[in-house]
Every structure is written in structure tokens, then in C-alpha cells.
Design a protein around this motif. Structure first.
Motif, PDB file in Angstrom:
ATOM      1  N   ILE A 188       0.840  -1.206   0.000  1.00 63.30           N
ATOM      2  CA  ILE A 188       0.000   0.000   0.000  1.00 63.30           C
ATOM      3  C   ILE A 188       0.873   1.253   0.000  1.00 63.30           C
ATOM      4  CG2 ILE A 188      -1.607   1.366   1.414  1.00 63.30           C
ATOM      5  CD1 ILE A 188      -2.830  -1.390   2.280  1.00 63.30           C
ATOM      6  N   VAL A 200      -3.656   1.017  -5.687  1.00 63.63           N
ATOM      7  CA  VAL A 200      -3.930   1.199  -4.264  1.00 63.63           C
ATOM      8  C   VAL A 200      -5.369   0.837  -3.941  1.00 63.63           C
ATOM      9  CG1 VAL A 200      -4.677   3.641  -4.238  1.00 63.63           C
ATOM     10  CG2 VAL A 200      -3.392   2.688  -2.294  1.00 63.63           C
ATOM     11  N   LEU A 204      -6.175  -1.982  -1.100  1.00 60.76           N
ATOM     12  CA  LEU A 204      -6.983  -1.686   0.080  1.00 60.76           C
ATOM     13  C   LEU A 204      -8.231  -2.548   0.136  1.00 60.76           C
ATOM     14  CD1 LEU A 204      -6.697   2.192   0.438  1.00 60.76           C
ATOM     15  CD2 LEU A 204      -6.091   0.500   2.174  1.00 60.76           C
ATOM     16  N   HIS A 207      -7.038  -5.851   1.349  1.00 61.94           N
ATOM     17  CA  HIS A 207      -6.553  -5.744   2.724  1.00 61.94           C
ATOM     18  C   HIS A 207      -7.698  -5.628   3.722  1.00 61.94           C
ATOM     19  CE1 HIS A 207      -3.779  -4.744   5.946  1.00 61.94           C
ATOM     20  NE2 HIS A 207      -4.355  -3.571   6.131  1.00 61.94           N
TER      21      HIS A 207
END
Length: 219
Positions: A188, A200, A204, A207
Motif C-alpha cells: 500500500i 492502491v 486496500l 486488505h
């Protein structure tokens, strides 16, 4: 007992000291789900009268840490799979938007991210989940804060305590995920540094997706 100090440097009130202590012990799991909390016991432990304890309990109840039960007192709530999923869904919306906007503005990665990622890696090796969760919170908030949207930051800050509790519980259930989480944090940072809007966003989203094994364990 460690006590937080406000940004202005003021010593916290008795109510805030009670709130901080009970909140942190619940996050750590020292006060487990189902535990009843006695006002007298808490007031003696923290060193306050019972009035600040009652006030702190109302705040903890509003933040879904405890339930206030008629004639039975305060009971620590469980972290449910639904709560975990809702916290992560809210984070994906806020953090994903902030990260994309940072990349579109070519602002790069916030300068504190590398240090915070390193701190998490060290705490993870020691299995200090409370510190990992605290630094994880700071890492992700730095991304939101760098966007300079005060409304989004306020919304994000409202998730703070529940976010940390969910994070600690998830780490306790599957500590073997720590190396993967560390790799995701580094990726990230790299994507933000390259202003990679699409990259990104994907990172995310991955994640901040609940892990089936963890949601199943929470029930």
C-alpha cells in the motif's frame, strides 16, 4: 495504568480515565466478552468515585463495548461477525476514497507510513496485538488524514475503538496472517508513493476484506 493525554496536553478527567482503562482492557481481551463489570470494583481500581464510572459506562455502551442491563449492571459485549464485516465495509469506503484522491493529486505516501509499518512488524514478532492494532489504526488514519477532508476524518475517528477491538480479535484468531498483513501494508505504501490509483484501490479492497475463517470463528 497508562493514561492518554489530550492534544492540548491536559490531564484527562476521571470519566475519561475510566473510559480509557475499560476500553483498552476490553480491546486487549483482559476483560473478556460476557464479563460483568461492577462499578465499585472499577472505581477502586482506577481511583475515582462511582459517578465517573457510570458516565464512562454510558459512553462505552454507546460505542458498543458493553451492554447496560437493568438490575444486572454492565456486561462486555462480544465482537460478532456482523460487526467485523460492517467495520471493514465502512473502512473500505472511507480509506479507499482517501487513497484514490491522494494518488489523483500526486501527493504520494504520507511520510509516517514507513515508520508505522516497521513498528507493526516489530510488535507482530512479539505478538503484542494491542500495539499492532494501535499502530495499524495510526497507519490507516494517516492515509485518511492526508486527504484533508475533515468530515471523512470525523467519520473515520468514530470507528476508532471498535476498529482496534476488531483488529485485536482477528489477530488473536489467526496470528499466522501477520506476515501477509505486513506485506500488504508495504505494498500500500509503495502504491501510494507511485500515485497508482488503481493499484492502491485493489490493495486496500483486498486488505480490508474479512477473512472467512475469522468471521466463522466469531459466529
Amino acid at each position: 495504568m497508562a493514561v492518554e493525554v489530550s492534544e492540548a496536553g491536559a490531564t484527562p478527567s476521571a470519566r475519561d480515565r475510566v473510559y480509557q482503562w475499560v476500553r483498552d482492557e476490553i480491546i486487549k481481551g483482559t476483560l473478556p466478552a460476557g464479563r460483568f463489570l461492577d462499578e465499585v470494583w472499577v472505581s477502586e481500581l482506577v481511583g475515582t468515585s462511582r459517578t465517573p464510572v457510570r458516565e464512562a459506562f454510558h459512553r462505552l455502551n454507546s460505542e458498543k463495548f458493553i451492554d447496560l442491563l437493568p438490575r444486572r449492571g454492565a456486561q462486555v459485549r462480544s465482537v460478532t461477525s456482523r460487526e467485523l464485516e460492517e467495520v471493514y465495509a465502512s473502512r473500505r469506503l472511507i480509506e479507499g476514497h482517501a487513497a484514490r484522491e491522494l494518488c489523483l493529486a500526486s501527493l504520494g505516501a504520507p511520510p509516517t507510513l514507513d515508520e508505522l509499518a516497521a513498528g507493526m512488524e516489530e510488535a507482530g514478532r512479539e505478538q503484542d496485538w494491542f500495539t499492532v492494532a494501535r499502530l495499524d489504526r495510526a497507519f490507516h488514519r494517516a492515509i485518511v488524514d492526508a486527504h484533508h477532508n475533515s468530515v471523512l476524518t470525523e467519520l473515520y475517528d468514530a470507528l476508532r475503538s471498535r476498529q482496534q477491538r476488531v483488529a485485536v480479535r482477528a489477530l488473536q484468531i489467526r496470528p499466522q496472517r501477520v506476515p501477509e498483513i505486513d506485506r500488504q501494508h508495504r505494498a500500500i505504501v509503495d502504491a501510494l508513493a507511485r500515485n497508482d490509483v488503481d493499484g492502491v484501490a485493489v490493495l486496500l479492497d483486498e486488505h480490508l476484506r474479512p477473512i472467512p475463517e475469522i468471521t466463522a470463528a466469531l459466529g
